[in-house]
Structures are given as C-alpha cells and as structure tokens.
Scaffold this active site. Structure first.
Site, short mmCIF file in Angstrom:
data_model
loop_
_atom_site.label_atom_id
_atom_site.label_comp_id
_atom_site.label_asym_id
_atom_site.label_seq_id
_atom_site.Cartn_x
_atom_site.Cartn_y
_atom_site.Cartn_z
N LYS A 122 0.83 -1.20 0.00
CA LYS A 122 0.00 0.00 0.00
C LYS A 122 0.87 1.25 0.00
CE LYS A 122 -1.61 2.30 3.42
NZ LYS A 122 -2.27 2.79 4.66
N ASP A 140 -6.20 0.39 0.67
CA ASP A 140 -6.30 0.68 2.10
C ASP A 140 -7.65 0.14 2.58
OD1 ASP A 140 -8.21 2.46 1.19
OD2 ASP A 140 -7.45 4.17 2.34
#
Length: 212
Positions: A122, A140
């Site tokens: 991420k 996320d």
C-alpha cells in the site's frame, strides 16, 4: 460478464465526475517526505499526519538525518499519530536502508520499495503513484471495503484485492481509482454507517449491508 464490465465502467465514470481532481492529501515536497508521511498515516488520519510533518521535516530533512537521529526525538515529534514507537523505528530503519543501499534516494520501483523496513505494498503504491507517476492500485481499508461492497472482489486479502481490481480497472486509472474510492469512503460509503440515502452509486451497489 458484459453486464459487470458495463456496471464497473459506469462506476468509474460517476466517480470521475464526482472527484475530478484527486491527489494524495498528505503534505510532502519530495518522494522521501511522502514515504515518511505514508508510514505515519497507518491507522491515523491524513489531517493528523499533516499536523506533525511540518515540525518533523523541519528538524530532519534527509534519510541521513533520520538515520542518525535519537529515535526518542523522532518519537516525540510523531507521537500524535499513534503507535509512535513502532513508526519511529520503521522510519529510522527505512532511512538507514535508503542511505546504505540506495544512496539516500527513494527507489522508483515496487520491488525495492517493499524491501524497505515498514513499507508494504500500500505504502509503495502511494509513493509510486504520487511521487513517480507510476500506475499502482493502493488498497487501504476504504478501497478494500468498497470494492467488496461494489462486487469488484470477494476477497479480504489486500494483495488479492489489488490483483482483482487491476484486472477490471484500466492501468492508466489505477492511481486515480484508488483515490476515488478513498474519497468516497471518507464521505459517503463509511465503514459503520454508510450513507446509502445520499449515495450516487446506490443503484450500482450489491452490498449485503446496504441500508434500505
């Protein structure tokens, strides 16, 4: 399959219309500052991160500065972001790795980024997209939740979600699409109380927890 493709195309078009100008909300002046800010953003709001990065980057400007700092001083500056001891350790170890292995420069590829302490896919994709303009699908909590609600994936594993989304979203849209879902998740499609009555994607949503 054609029906699903058309539905996803309409979702993309509506999100682009609702959020025509998207970019990361984390304050930064270069790739290294963005990397640090993204590490700090774990389980913390962008607003809180932005409140601490000014004093932090005024004190420590380069990977070498962070590498040589007293970790307690880093902790004190980032404390409001939560989990500050672990974050300070990750940031300092990441800075040391950058100084030792990459001549103090943030690498512009996924493989090298995820090899850094405290940097997962991420964080790496945020940096690649915002700092280098390289397409990446940031997964996320918002992206994971909403992509399931919109039946773009059925997985709860971030890496599998990333792969699923990359197969249905054109590559040139990966960065913006992630941000579209993040903005949408913060404003409308919230985790506990989704505002379905105000949702511009309600007619395209198959979510089991959709409010009626």
């Amino acid at each position: 399959m054609t029906g699903k493709k058309n539905r996803i195309r309409e979702i993309r078009q509506i999100l682009r219309a609702q959020y025509p100008d998207v970019k990361t909300q984390l304050k930064h002046n270069n790739a290294f500052e963005l990397l640090v800010a993204t590490i700090l953003s774990a389980q913390c709001t962008d607003r809180q991160v932005n409140a601490v990065v000014g004093p932090l980057f005024e004190k420590f400007k380069t990977p070498n500065d962070f590498a040589e700092a007293d970790v307690k001083e880093i902790e004190s500056l980032i404390r409001p972001t939560g989990f500050y001891k672990n974050k300070a350790k990750h940031i300092q170890n990441c800075a040391r790795d950058l100084a030792d292995r990459f001549n103090g420069r943030v690498p512009g590829n996924l493989e090298d980024l995820v090899s850094l302490p405290g940097v997962g896919r991420k964080t790496a994709n945020v940096v690649l997209g915002a700092a280098f303009g390289i397409p990446g699908m940031v997964v996320d909590t918002h992206v994971a939740r909403i992509s399931r609600r919109l039946d773009m994936t059925r997985s709860k594993d971030p890496e599998k979600i990333e792969a699923d989304l990359m197969t249905v979203i054109p590559k040139k849209e990966w960065n913006d699409f992630s941000l579209h879902l993040i903005f949408f998740g913060r404003q409308i499609c919230k985790a506990r109380k989704p505002e379905c009555e105000n949702c511009f994607l309600a007619h395209l949503c198959y979510s089991a927890d959709k409010r009626t």
